[in-house]
Design an enzyme around this catalytic site. Sequence first.
Site, mmCIF file in Angstrom:
data_model
loop_
_atom_site.group_PDB
_atom_site.id
_atom_site.type_symbol
_atom_site.label_atom_id
_atom_site.label_comp_id
_atom_site.label_asym_id
_atom_site.label_seq_id
_atom_site.Cartn_x
_atom_site.Cartn_y
_atom_site.Cartn_z
ATOM 1 N N LEU A 22 0.818 -1.211 0.000
ATOM 2 C CA LEU A 22 0.000 0.000 0.000
ATOM 3 C C LEU A 22 0.850 1.258 0.000
ATOM 4 C CD1 LEU A 22 -2.732 -1.073 2.582
ATOM 5 C CD2 LEU A 22 -2.940 -0.980 0.093
ATOM 6 N N GLY A 23 2.097 1.132 0.397
ATOM 7 C CA GLY A 23 2.981 2.296 0.426
ATOM 8 C C GLY A 23 4.255 1.969 1.171
ATOM 9 N N ALA A 24 5.257 2.852 1.029
ATOM 10 C CA ALA A 24 6.541 2.667 1.702
ATOM 11 C C ALA A 24 7.141 4.032 1.968
ATOM 12 C CB ALA A 24 7.492 1.818 0.848
ATOM 13 N N ASP A 138 -2.743 15.098 13.162
ATOM 14 C CA ASP A 138 -2.411 15.099 11.735
ATOM 15 C C ASP A 138 -3.667 14.865 10.892
ATOM 16 O OD1 ASP A 138 -0.613 15.482 9.665
ATOM 17 O OD2 ASP A 138 -0.065 13.377 9.527
#
Length: 706
Positions: A22-24, A138
């Site tokens: 999904l992401g890094a 956030d």
Amino acid sequence: MVERLLPSDPSLIGGHRLAGRLGAGGMGVVYLARSPLGVWCALKVIRAEYADDHGFRARFRREAELASRLTSRWTVPVVAADAEARSPWLATAYVPGPSLAEALALHGPWPEAQLRGLGSALAEALDGVHAAGLVHRDVKPANVLLAVDGPRLIDFGIARAVGATALTTDGSVVGSPGYLSPEQARGRTVGPSSDVFSLGCVLAHTATGRPPFGTGGAAAVLYRTVHREPDLDGVPDGLDGIVRRCLAKEPEFRPSAPELRGVFGEFTEDGWLPERLPALVATRATRVLDLPVPEPTMVTRPSPEVSPGAPPSPTRRRLLVAGAALGVTATAGAGAWWRWGRARASANTGSVRRSRHVVALLGDPDGAFFTDHRRGAQLAVEQHNQDARRTVDLVLRTADDGGTAAGSAAAAERLAADPDVSVVIAAGTNATVPAALPPCTEARLALLVTRADTEALNTVNTTTALVLRSTLTLGPPAVLRYLNRAVKPARTVVVHDLAAAAQSLPTVNIATARGKLDSETTVEEVAADEDFTGAARRIAARPQDAVLFGGVSPDRAAACARALRDAGHQGVRLAGEHVLGASFLAAGEGWRIGTGYTDASADARTKAFAAAFRTRHGHPPGPWAAEAYDAVRYAAQGLAALDGDGRSVLRSELLRRPWQGITRRVSFDATDQFFEANDDGGAFLYRVTGGAARFVTRSDDIAEDT
């Protein structure tokens, strides 16, 4: 978006079968995974190097515990976690829809009815967050995921319990500029009302298609957040009032999350998404069904042809390291192979085996100060290799960045691909050094920054870089300390040179919004197409006021200096090191300048180095020579502690304990995640005298009589 797994990714973590990425980022990788019960989840794996830092596991365990308190239907629950794994991981329910940020980029602003639904759900989510004793800190469009049945607020990685010790030191900023509150921008303690401000920013962005405090560099956005009114042109009349209340500068004037729920009303699932978005959400959800479940990842033993004691090929060894970092259990043979990799070939003599490490100096050989960097670094290498007690040998290599960002990126890629390079010292500029970060981070190659001070380098948690000096974001520390300790003016005028607004803003911000000056402050803005005559006249009306020039241009600083002199200003005048050019030195008599480098021949704590440098090169050391000398020594002690191999984990080793150099002391607070490279006088004060900048003292030695 879901990407396919890499060959080096594991197939199973904590009983969860991985299906895609999904992401890094610098902290680790987020996978799409199926739990042992068959439920899709987002599984975040933290890099092993961070887990090795003191206190990290306790913080990670605390994050999982805090997130597990959340019960709102609009937040994403934690389904599993393991803080004791070699690479700690945390799994949350997976939301297959796009983020609000992506939806806005693709399809633009939302109508009022859908805005009310979004506000209702997010207000309820924040109400649950605050009821659990947490502050999210956030809230932004990228952290709001869109599902068919409503939005989800995600990513509590920097949330903290109300009243608990902050995760960052006072004065630092955590969050996303453009969505954080004025109190966050000032680095102050935040409470639930800070999340309400962020929600107001999200709603304004969703209504207009643009952030309410504009775009650009972080410093510029932070300054507008604190000092300017939001741009709400385009917010529907029915929501304008409540959004403005959310964006009040003072926390006490903002509504609470329960009050917002009352204003927006109950969330209605039917028609909550604007046109075209239901199709996008549905498409994203169906893509998950098409992903194959991978076969288990295999980690093989070394080939029989590899003789014991020989190092493995760089590609194969990196694969094993990557597998270990992601929680793959290696076989005994693989463990032995890793030990072989630690015994590198070296030019050893006698019975002592020493590994050999290349220290690469990255910069422009024709640029200012590169020769001083190289000679300072070379002296450190020579002195190190002359020590009979050493356990590692060093070799200095230079890499030419051509003075451009593209050249810096290309040179960094070559260094990252060379397994013999253990550490890179970035001797370039604000324009070139940031481009070297991605290749080094991807290869987990430590990058030590000596000279550059751009806010783009404030990345201690997201890259492998360590900045061995204060950056523009913190202003010129020696100048600020000189004003507070020695001058103590009734008022300081900060000159904001709009000819270099982005570079000037950090100094303006630190002196005003952050309140780092004890005196009253006021700002004089000077447009790029005007001179400083008018500003100088206004400043000279109070001739004893101090003046802090926030720009970076020597020519503009020289014009300011001449205008102040002609107007009859008598107070102290100060600036940062970037103004030190020939034009300013000719006009800036008496100005105090804050720098990140010392004069090694005049500084009492560097005279031994200066004498050795003069003996070796036949002339005194110039700017940045002592700082480069320290950078090599700092890297050397980390490499020695790693017993021969250290490329992939050197940065973690360097953060493990404080280190004292001849120019500064560096340390890392693991609890606050704050890297400090300005301890023990690591900022310096100069005075312009006779057309030259002459060393006065270190920042820590500034006193009333300085």
